[in-house]
Design an enzyme around this catalytic site. Structure first.
Site, PDB file in Angstrom:
ATOM      1  N   CYS A 223       0.830  -1.210   0.000  1.00 45.71           N
ATOM      2  CA  CYS A 223       0.000   0.000   0.000  1.00 45.71           C
ATOM      3  C   CYS A 223       0.873   1.273   0.000  1.00 45.71           C
ATOM      4  O   CYS A 223       1.529   1.542  -0.997  1.00 45.71           O
ATOM      5  CB  CYS A 223      -0.988  -0.053   1.163  1.00 45.71           C
ATOM      6  SG  CYS A 223      -2.462   0.897   0.826  1.00 45.71           S
TER       7      CYS A 223
ATOM      8  N   HIS B 243      -3.452  -5.589   1.878  1.00 49.30           N
ATOM      9  CA  HIS B 243      -2.831  -5.829   3.190  1.00 49.30           C
ATOM     10  C   HIS B 243      -2.963  -7.289   3.635  1.00 49.30           C
ATOM     11  O   HIS B 243      -3.842  -7.595   4.462  1.00 49.30           O
ATOM     12  CB  HIS B 243      -3.505  -4.941   4.243  1.00 49.30           C
ATOM     13  CG  HIS B 243      -3.249  -3.489   4.060  1.00 49.30           C
ATOM     14  ND1 HIS B 243      -2.229  -2.817   4.688  1.00 49.30           N
ATOM     15  CD2 HIS B 243      -3.887  -2.572   3.293  1.00 49.30           C
ATOM     16  CE1 HIS B 243      -2.247  -1.545   4.338  1.00 49.30           C
ATOM     17  NE2 HIS B 243      -3.242  -1.364   3.497  1.00 49.30           N
TER      18      HIS B 243
ATOM     19  N   GLU C 132      -1.242  -8.797   5.727  1.00 51.71           N
ATOM     20  CA  GLU C 132      -0.948  -8.882   7.170  1.00 51.71           C
ATOM     21  C   GLU C 132      -2.216  -8.765   8.016  1.00 51.71           C
ATOM     22  O   GLU C 132      -2.195  -9.078   9.201  1.00 51.71           O
ATOM     23  CB  GLU C 132       0.088  -7.812   7.569  1.00 51.71           C
ATOM     24  CG  GLU C 132      -0.408  -6.369   7.658  1.00 51.71           C
ATOM     25  CD  GLU C 132      -0.588  -5.684   6.306  1.00 51.71           C
ATOM     26  OE1 GLU C 132      -0.425  -6.346   5.259  1.00 51.71           O
ATOM     27  OE2 GLU C 132      -0.911  -4.477   6.302  1.00 51.71           O
TER      28      GLU C 132
END
Ligand code: GLN
Length: 181
Positions: free
Chosen positions: A82, A163, A165
Protein backbone atom coordinates in the site's frame (compact mmCIF):
# COMPACT_ATOMS: atom_id res chain seq x y z
CA UNK A 1 25.04 -6.71 5.87
CA UNK A 2 23.32 -9.37 7.92
CA UNK A 3 24.24 -12.97 7.23
CA UNK A 4 21.37 -14.73 9.01
CA UNK A 5 18.01 -14.15 7.27
CA UNK A 6 16.25 -11.42 9.24
CA UNK A 7 13.32 -9.45 7.93
CA UNK A 8 13.08 -5.83 8.91
CA UNK A 9 9.79 -3.96 9.08
CA UNK A 10 10.06 -0.23 8.53
CA UNK A 11 8.63 1.20 11.76
CA UNK A 12 8.49 4.95 11.14
CA UNK A 13 4.68 5.17 10.75
CA UNK A 14 1.80 2.94 9.67
CA UNK A 15 0.78 -0.67 10.36
CA UNK A 16 4.24 -2.08 11.07
CA UNK A 17 3.09 -3.90 14.23
CA UNK A 18 0.71 -6.08 12.18
CA UNK A 19 3.58 -7.12 9.88
CA UNK A 20 5.75 -8.02 12.89
CA UNK A 21 2.87 -10.14 14.24
CA UNK A 22 2.48 -11.86 10.85
CA UNK A 23 6.20 -12.65 10.65
CA UNK A 24 6.21 -13.98 14.23
CA UNK A 25 3.25 -16.25 13.38
CA UNK A 26 5.43 -17.67 10.59
CA UNK A 27 8.33 -17.99 13.08
CA UNK A 28 10.51 -15.77 10.90
CA UNK A 29 13.22 -13.70 12.63
CA UNK A 30 12.27 -10.05 12.31
CA UNK A 31 12.93 -6.62 13.77
CA UNK A 32 11.57 -3.07 13.65
CA UNK A 33 13.68 -0.76 11.49
CA UNK A 34 14.03 2.95 12.31
CA UNK A 35 17.68 3.65 11.54
CA UNK A 36 20.48 2.67 9.20
CA UNK A 37 22.04 0.69 12.08
CA UNK A 38 18.80 -1.35 12.28
CA UNK A 39 18.50 -2.01 8.55
CA UNK A 40 22.10 -3.28 8.41
CA UNK A 41 20.99 -6.22 10.58
CA UNK A 42 18.39 -7.32 7.99
CA UNK A 43 18.32 -9.28 4.74
CA UNK A 44 15.05 -7.76 3.55
CA UNK A 45 12.57 -5.02 4.42
CA UNK A 46 8.80 -4.71 4.50
CA UNK A 47 7.52 -1.15 4.02
CA UNK A 48 4.05 -1.11 5.56
CA UNK A 49 0.86 0.72 4.76
CA UNK A 50 0.27 4.08 6.33
CA UNK A 51 0.63 7.58 5.02
CA UNK A 52 3.13 7.62 2.17
CA UNK A 53 3.86 11.37 2.45
CA UNK A 54 4.77 11.04 6.14
CA UNK A 55 6.80 7.86 5.71
CA UNK A 56 8.57 9.42 2.71
CA UNK A 57 9.67 12.45 4.77
CA UNK A 58 10.90 10.20 7.59
CA UNK A 59 12.83 8.05 5.11
CA UNK A 60 14.70 11.18 4.05
CA UNK A 61 15.40 12.44 7.58
CA UNK A 62 16.72 9.04 8.70
CA UNK A 63 18.86 8.62 5.57
CA UNK A 64 17.09 5.33 4.88
CA UNK A 65 15.96 6.55 1.44
CA UNK A 66 19.55 6.88 0.24
CA UNK A 67 20.48 3.53 1.84
CA UNK A 68 17.60 1.82 0.02
CA UNK A 69 18.39 3.44 -3.33
CA UNK A 70 21.94 2.07 -3.13
CA UNK A 71 21.17 -1.37 -1.76
CA UNK A 72 17.97 -2.30 -3.62
CA UNK A 73 19.93 -1.75 -6.87
CA UNK A 74 22.50 -4.24 -5.55
CA UNK A 75 19.82 -6.88 -4.85
CA UNK A 76 18.50 -6.07 -1.36
CA UNK A 77 15.03 -7.60 -0.98
CA UNK A 78 12.05 -5.34 -0.32
CA UNK A 79 8.25 -5.64 -0.15
CA UNK A 80 6.09 -2.54 -0.15
CA UNK A 81 2.41 -2.80 0.82
CA UNK A 82 0.00 0.00 0.00
CA UNK A 83 1.81 3.21 1.11
CA UNK A 84 5.00 1.12 0.92
CA UNK A 85 4.25 0.30 -2.72
CA UNK A 86 3.67 4.00 -3.45
CA UNK A 87 7.09 4.74 -1.95
CA UNK A 88 8.81 2.02 -3.99
CA UNK A 89 7.46 3.70 -7.12
CA UNK A 90 8.31 7.24 -5.95
CA UNK A 91 11.86 6.25 -5.00
CA UNK A 92 12.32 4.73 -8.45
CA UNK A 93 12.96 1.28 -6.96
CA UNK A 94 10.35 -0.51 -9.09
CA UNK A 95 9.28 0.09 -12.64
CA UNK A 96 5.59 0.87 -12.04
CA UNK A 97 3.52 4.02 -11.73
CA UNK A 98 0.76 4.34 -9.14
CA UNK A 99 -2.25 6.54 -8.48
CA UNK A 100 -2.86 7.20 -4.79
CA UNK A 101 -6.32 6.72 -3.25
CA UNK A 102 -7.56 5.54 -6.62
CA UNK A 103 -10.60 3.59 -5.48
CA UNK A 104 -13.90 5.50 -5.23
CA UNK A 105 -15.04 6.99 -1.96
CA UNK A 106 -17.63 4.30 -1.22
CA UNK A 107 -14.84 1.80 -1.73
CA UNK A 108 -12.38 3.54 0.59
CA UNK A 109 -11.87 0.16 2.23
CA UNK A 110 -12.99 -3.27 1.12
CA UNK A 111 -12.14 -6.94 1.46
CA UNK A 112 -12.59 -9.13 -1.61
CA UNK A 113 -11.05 -12.22 -3.18
CA UNK A 114 -8.21 -11.53 -5.56
CA UNK A 115 -7.06 -13.63 -8.46
CA UNK A 116 -3.65 -15.26 -8.38
CA UNK A 117 -2.21 -18.51 -9.70
CA UNK A 118 0.80 -18.14 -7.42
CA UNK A 119 -1.29 -17.51 -4.28
CA UNK A 120 -4.62 -19.34 -4.36
CA UNK A 121 -7.39 -18.25 -1.99
CA UNK A 122 -5.81 -14.90 -1.32
CA UNK A 123 -8.13 -12.18 -0.06
CA UNK A 124 -7.38 -8.56 -0.64
CA UNK A 125 -7.98 -6.07 2.13
CA UNK A 126 -7.74 -2.65 0.46
CA UNK A 127 -7.58 0.53 2.56
CA UNK A 128 -7.48 3.76 0.56
CA UNK A 129 -5.36 1.74 -1.79
CA UNK A 130 -3.31 2.94 -4.74
CA UNK A 131 -3.95 1.66 -8.25
CA UNK A 132 -0.95 0.40 -10.20
CA UNK A 133 -1.45 2.36 -13.42
CA UNK A 134 1.57 1.29 -15.48
CA UNK A 135 3.47 -1.98 -15.27
CA UNK A 136 6.87 -1.44 -16.83
CA UNK A 137 9.52 -3.68 -18.33
CA UNK A 138 10.81 -6.45 -16.10
CA UNK A 139 7.77 -6.40 -13.81
CA UNK A 140 5.59 -9.52 -13.43
CA UNK A 141 1.98 -9.38 -12.25
CA UNK A 142 1.39 -12.01 -9.52
CA UNK A 143 -2.21 -11.13 -8.59
CA UNK A 144 -5.11 -9.06 -9.89
CA UNK A 145 -8.43 -7.70 -8.65
CA UNK A 146 -11.11 -7.00 -11.29
CA UNK A 147 -8.35 -7.21 -13.89
CA UNK A 148 -6.15 -4.59 -12.19
CA UNK A 149 -2.69 -5.63 -10.96
CA UNK A 150 -2.52 -5.68 -7.16
CA UNK A 151 0.70 -7.64 -6.53
CA UNK A 152 3.77 -7.32 -8.75
CA UNK A 153 7.38 -8.45 -8.67
CA UNK A 154 10.56 -7.13 -10.24
CA UNK A 155 13.52 -9.31 -9.28
CA UNK A 156 13.66 -9.27 -5.49
CA UNK A 157 11.20 -6.40 -5.19
CA UNK A 158 7.52 -7.00 -4.39
CA UNK A 159 4.80 -4.36 -4.41
CA UNK A 160 1.20 -4.94 -3.33
CA UNK A 161 -1.73 -2.56 -3.00
CA UNK A 162 -3.53 -4.70 -0.37
CA UNK A 163 -2.83 -5.83 3.19
CA UNK A 164 -2.23 -9.60 3.64
CA UNK A 165 -0.95 -8.88 7.17
CA UNK A 166 -4.58 -8.18 8.14
CA UNK A 167 -5.76 -11.65 7.06
CA UNK A 168 -4.98 -15.25 8.04
CA UNK A 169 -3.40 -15.99 4.67
CA UNK A 170 0.27 -15.12 5.04
CA UNK A 171 1.44 -16.78 1.81
CA UNK A 172 2.85 -13.52 0.45
CA UNK A 173 4.94 -12.98 3.59
CA UNK A 174 6.16 -16.58 3.37
CA UNK A 175 7.13 -16.05 -0.28
CA UNK A 176 8.87 -12.78 0.56
CA UNK A 177 10.92 -14.60 3.20
CA UNK A 178 12.21 -17.02 0.55
CA UNK A 179 13.39 -14.02 -1.50
CA UNK A 180 15.12 -12.48 1.56
CA UNK A 181 17.27 -15.52 2.36
N1 GLN B 1 -3.71 6.35 1.08
C1 GLN B 1 -2.40 6.12 1.65
C2 GLN B 1 -1.34 6.95 0.94
O1 GLN B 1 -1.59 7.45 -0.11
C3 GLN B 1 -2.04 4.65 1.57
C4 GLN B 1 -3.05 3.84 2.34
C5 GLN B 1 -2.49 2.62 3.01
O2 GLN B 1 -1.28 2.43 3.09
N2 GLN B 1 -3.35 1.79 3.53
O3 GLN B 1 -0.27 7.11 1.45
Amino acid sequence: MATKPTIGVLALQGDFAEHITALRKLKLPCLEVRTIADIKKTTGLIMPGGESTTIGKLLVSTGLDAWLKTHVKKGYTIYGTCAGAILLSQLGLINITVKRNAYGRQLDSFDEPIQSKAFPKLRGVFIRAPLFTTIGKGVTVLATHDGDPVLVQQGKILAGSFHPELTDNLAVHRYFATLAK
